[in-house]
Design a protein around this motif. Structure first.
Motif, short mmCIF file in Angstrom:
data_model
loop_
_atom_site.label_atom_id
_atom_site.label_comp_id
_atom_site.label_asym_id
_atom_site.label_seq_id
_atom_site.Cartn_x
_atom_site.Cartn_y
_atom_site.Cartn_z
N THR A 91 0.83 -1.21 0.00
CA THR A 91 0.00 0.00 0.00
C THR A 91 0.86 1.25 0.00
OG1 THR A 91 -1.63 -1.25 1.26
CG2 THR A 91 -1.91 1.13 1.17
N SER A 92 1.92 1.29 0.84
CA SER A 92 2.73 2.51 0.90
C SER A 92 3.49 2.73 -0.41
CB SER A 92 3.69 2.48 2.09
OG SER A 92 4.48 1.31 2.07
N MET A 93 3.86 1.64 -1.10
CA MET A 93 4.54 1.79 -2.40
C MET A 93 3.55 2.32 -3.44
SD MET A 93 7.64 1.41 -3.43
CE MET A 93 8.33 1.84 -5.02
N LEU A 94 2.30 1.86 -3.39
CA LEU A 94 1.29 2.38 -4.32
C LEU A 94 1.05 3.86 -4.07
CD1 LEU A 94 -0.72 1.50 -6.57
CD2 LEU A 94 -2.44 1.28 -4.78
N VAL A 95 1.05 4.26 -2.78
CA VAL A 95 0.89 5.68 -2.44
C VAL A 95 2.03 6.48 -3.06
CG1 VAL A 95 0.99 7.32 -0.52
CG2 VAL A 95 -0.46 5.30 -0.35
N LEU A 96 3.26 5.94 -3.03
CA LEU A 96 4.39 6.65 -3.65
C LEU A 96 4.14 6.88 -5.14
CD1 LEU A 96 7.34 7.77 -3.50
CD2 LEU A 96 8.09 5.49 -4.17
N PHE A 97 3.61 5.85 -5.82
CA PHE A 97 3.32 6.00 -7.25
C PHE A 97 2.30 7.11 -7.48
CE2 PHE A 97 0.76 4.54 -10.97
CZ PHE A 97 1.72 4.83 -11.94
N PHE A 98 1.24 7.13 -6.64
CA PHE A 98 0.22 8.17 -6.79
C PHE A 98 0.80 9.56 -6.48
CE2 PHE A 98 -3.31 4.87 -5.92
CZ PHE A 98 -3.34 4.56 -7.27
N LEU A 99 1.72 9.63 -5.50
CA LEU A 99 2.36 10.91 -5.19
C LEU A 99 3.13 11.42 -6.41
CD1 LEU A 99 3.72 10.39 -1.55
CD2 LEU A 99 1.90 11.91 -2.26
N TYR A 100 3.82 10.49 -7.10
CA TYR A 100 4.52 10.88 -8.32
C TYR A 100 3.56 11.48 -9.34
CZ TYR A 100 9.23 8.88 -7.68
OH TYR A 100 10.51 8.63 -7.28
N LEU A 101 2.41 10.80 -9.55
CA LEU A 101 1.44 11.31 -10.53
C LEU A 101 0.96 12.70 -10.13
CD1 LEU A 101 -0.72 8.17 -11.39
CD2 LEU A 101 1.38 8.99 -12.44
N GLY A 102 0.67 12.88 -8.82
CA GLY A 102 0.24 14.18 -8.35
C GLY A 102 1.30 15.24 -8.57
N ASN A 103 2.57 14.87 -8.30
CA ASN A 103 3.67 15.81 -8.45
C ASN A 103 3.85 16.21 -9.92
OD1 ASN A 103 5.84 17.34 -7.55
ND2 ASN A 103 7.30 15.74 -8.07
N ILE A 104 3.71 15.23 -10.82
CA ILE A 104 3.87 15.52 -12.25
C ILE A 104 2.81 16.53 -12.69
CG2 ILE A 104 3.69 14.55 -14.57
CD1 ILE A 104 4.81 11.92 -13.34
N ALA A 105 1.55 16.27 -12.29
CA ALA A 105 0.46 17.16 -12.69
C ALA A 105 0.66 18.56 -12.11
CB ALA A 105 -0.88 16.57 -12.24
N LEU A 106 1.00 18.62 -10.81
CA LEU A 106 1.16 19.92 -10.14
C LEU A 106 2.32 20.70 -10.76
CD1 LEU A 106 0.20 21.69 -7.81
CD2 LEU A 106 1.83 20.53 -6.34
N ALA A 107 3.46 20.03 -10.97
CA ALA A 107 4.63 20.72 -11.50
C ALA A 107 4.37 21.21 -12.92
CB ALA A 107 5.85 19.79 -11.47
N ALA A 108 3.63 20.41 -13.71
CA ALA A 108 3.33 20.82 -15.09
C ALA A 108 2.41 22.03 -15.09
CB ALA A 108 2.70 19.67 -15.86
N ALA A 109 1.41 22.03 -14.18
CA ALA A 109 0.49 23.17 -14.11
C ALA A 109 1.24 24.42 -13.67
CB ALA A 109 -0.64 22.86 -13.13
N GLU A 110 2.16 24.27 -12.69
CA GLU A 110 2.88 25.43 -12.19
C GLU A 110 3.86 25.96 -13.23
OE1 GLU A 110 5.28 24.64 -8.80
OE2 GLU A 110 5.22 26.70 -8.10
N ARG A 111 4.41 25.05 -14.05
CA ARG A 111 5.38 25.44 -15.07
C ARG A 111 4.76 26.40 -16.08
NH1 ARG A 111 8.40 27.00 -18.02
NH2 ARG A 111 10.14 26.13 -19.22
N GLU A 112 3.42 26.27 -16.29
CA GLU A 112 2.73 27.17 -17.22
C GLU A 112 2.89 28.63 -16.80
OE1 GLU A 112 -0.13 25.86 -19.65
OE2 GLU A 112 1.52 24.41 -19.68
N ARG A 113 2.98 28.84 -15.47
CA ARG A 113 3.01 30.21 -14.97
C ARG A 113 4.43 30.74 -14.85
NH1 ARG A 113 -0.59 30.71 -9.75
NH2 ARG A 113 1.40 29.96 -8.92
N GLY A 114 5.39 29.85 -14.70
CA GLY A 114 6.77 30.33 -14.54
C GLY A 114 7.65 29.19 -14.14
N PRO A 115 8.98 29.40 -14.16
CA PRO A 115 9.90 28.28 -13.94
C PRO A 115 10.29 28.04 -12.49
CG PRO A 115 11.11 30.18 -14.73
CD PRO A 115 9.68 30.61 -14.58
N ASP A 116 9.78 28.83 -11.49
CA ASP A 116 10.40 28.72 -10.16
C ASP A 116 9.97 27.47 -9.39
OD1 ASP A 116 7.93 29.56 -9.49
OD2 ASP A 116 8.57 31.13 -8.10
#
Lengths: 149, 254
Positions: free
Chosen positions: B126-151
């Protein structure tokens, strides 16, 4: 003198991380036994398992305890963790690694008679890997140590 | 580290390092996989199934190592505002997610013949699956934030908070009774027999080199994209200036 902004940020981040890790550890500690994947025969001997409720029983298959029933598809065996043991009955196909002296997790219910009726049998593998020529005796000893932990 | 704040200096090292890591990774992985498939003996209990460990264990470590890298980059983003740190974090996330997914998939394939089940909700799985989902969340969040700027400061906070899951994955087999076995390889030694163990460091270092090569490639891609965007903006500004002057000229002619 005021600290440089980057030192302020570092202190803030470290404090926040310490708080987060502390909170997570508290939560995991609070979860404690309820996050255990299975109960042991000792738990059942101590009355920490309700009769008739679904639960998983984990331990070692006692040597010489597997008996095939006359109907050909049912078996009885004993799960032990050393000090305590529980008789188990199961109707169905067991995994290849299910054998006497190795780890097992049975899903099912405890009957009032103290017999565990399993719906599913899973084999539990331990952390040791070795070539076939090395004997199984060492393996059995270590499995017992793993369960005692 | 601030020597590399200048992307030109970073690229000078990253360009040859990518090729070296890729070559080294392919050679080591090939050696480890061939050794693990054809040379090592089968396990006394699991038989041939044991060979999946040469893939499963390195992908598990790198899945967790990837998030460790994201956490370090996040710290550098928040505290030192290092310009390459957020680029690195965005580059690591999809690679780490791939390795976490490979770990879950190979574990599931191993679990079916060994345990008798594809999946069980125990502490480690279960904790390893949570890590995979955290990665997906991080990818989406970082991509959305990148639209606004690189910081990348919001994704950096997520990267640090998500790191809390790493010790939970590691200690899950000690804190709770799990179906997953305990650690085979500890600092004090290994409970894998030496004749079964030796291909594991080969695939581990091989996969690590491939991981590094993929991350460097992705970082170079993002830096190149940033330059293209800047150049396009300059060209658009220049042509808009010209367009405005010719437009008014035409208007005057009509």
């Amino acid at each position: 003198m005021r600290a440089a902004p980057k030192h302020q940020r570092l202190a803030l981040v470290l404090l926040a991380m310490a708080a987060l890790v502390g909170a997570a550890l508290l939560a995991m500690w609070g979860l404690g036994d309820r996050a255990a994947y299975f109960r042991t025969p000792q738990d059942i001997a101590a009355g920490r398992a309700d009769v008739g409720q679904p639960l998983r029983l984990g331990g070692m298959v006692q040597q010489g305890s597997i008996e095939k029933q006359p109907d050909g598809v049912s078996i009885r065996f004993v799960v032990t963790d050393g000090p305590a043991s529980v008789p188990v009955q199961f109707r169905g196909i067991t995994p290849d690694l299910f054998k006497e002296g190795s780890g097992v997790v049975a899903e099912g219910r405890l009957t009032p008679a103290g017999v565990f009726t399993a719906d599913t049998i899973l084999a539990k593998h331990d952390e040791r890997y070795m070539p076939p020529q090395l004997g199984n005796q060492a393996a059995e000893l270590a499995t017992r140590q793993t369960l005692d932990r | 580290m601030h020597r590399f704040a200048n992307p030109v200096r970073f690229l000078k090292i990253a360009r040859p390092a990518t090729a070296w890591l890729l070559g080294l990774g392919l050679v080591l992985t090939a050696a480890g996989v061939l050794g693990g498939l054809f040379v090592t003996p089968p396990d006394y209990l699991q038989g041939e199934t044991v060979r999946i460990l040469y893939i499963h264990v390195p992908t598990a470590w790198l899945g967790m190592g990837g998030w460790t890298g994201i956490a370090v980059a996040s710290l550098a983003t928040i505290v030192w505002r290092h310009p390459l740190a957020s680029v690195a974090a965005r580059a690591i996330a999809p690679v780490g997610a791939t390795f976490a997914f490979l770990c879950l998939a190979t574990g599931s394939i191993w679990g079916r013949p060994t345990w008798g089940t594809w999946w069980e909700w125990d502490g480690r799985l279960t904790s390893m699956l949570v890590l995979f989902f955290l990665y997906l969340g991080n990818i989406a969040l970082a991509a959305a934030e990148r639209e606004r700027g690189p910081d990348g400061r919001i994704a950096a906070i997520f990267g640090l908070v998500g790191a809390v899951n790493l010790p939970i994955i590691h200690f899950s087999v000690q804190w709770w009774r799990t179906l997953h076995q305990g650690e085979s390889i500890k600092l004090t030694g290994s409970s894998i027999a030496p004749e079964l163990l030796w291909p594991l460091p080969l695939t581990l270092f091989g996969f690590s080199a491939l991981f590094g090569a993929a991350v460097l490639m992705r970082m170079r891609t993002e830096l190149a994209q940033t330059r293209i965007e800047a150049r396009l903006r300059r060209m658009a500004a220049a042509s808009a200036g010209r367009g405005a002057s010719t437009g008014s000229g035409q208007a005057a002619a009509v």
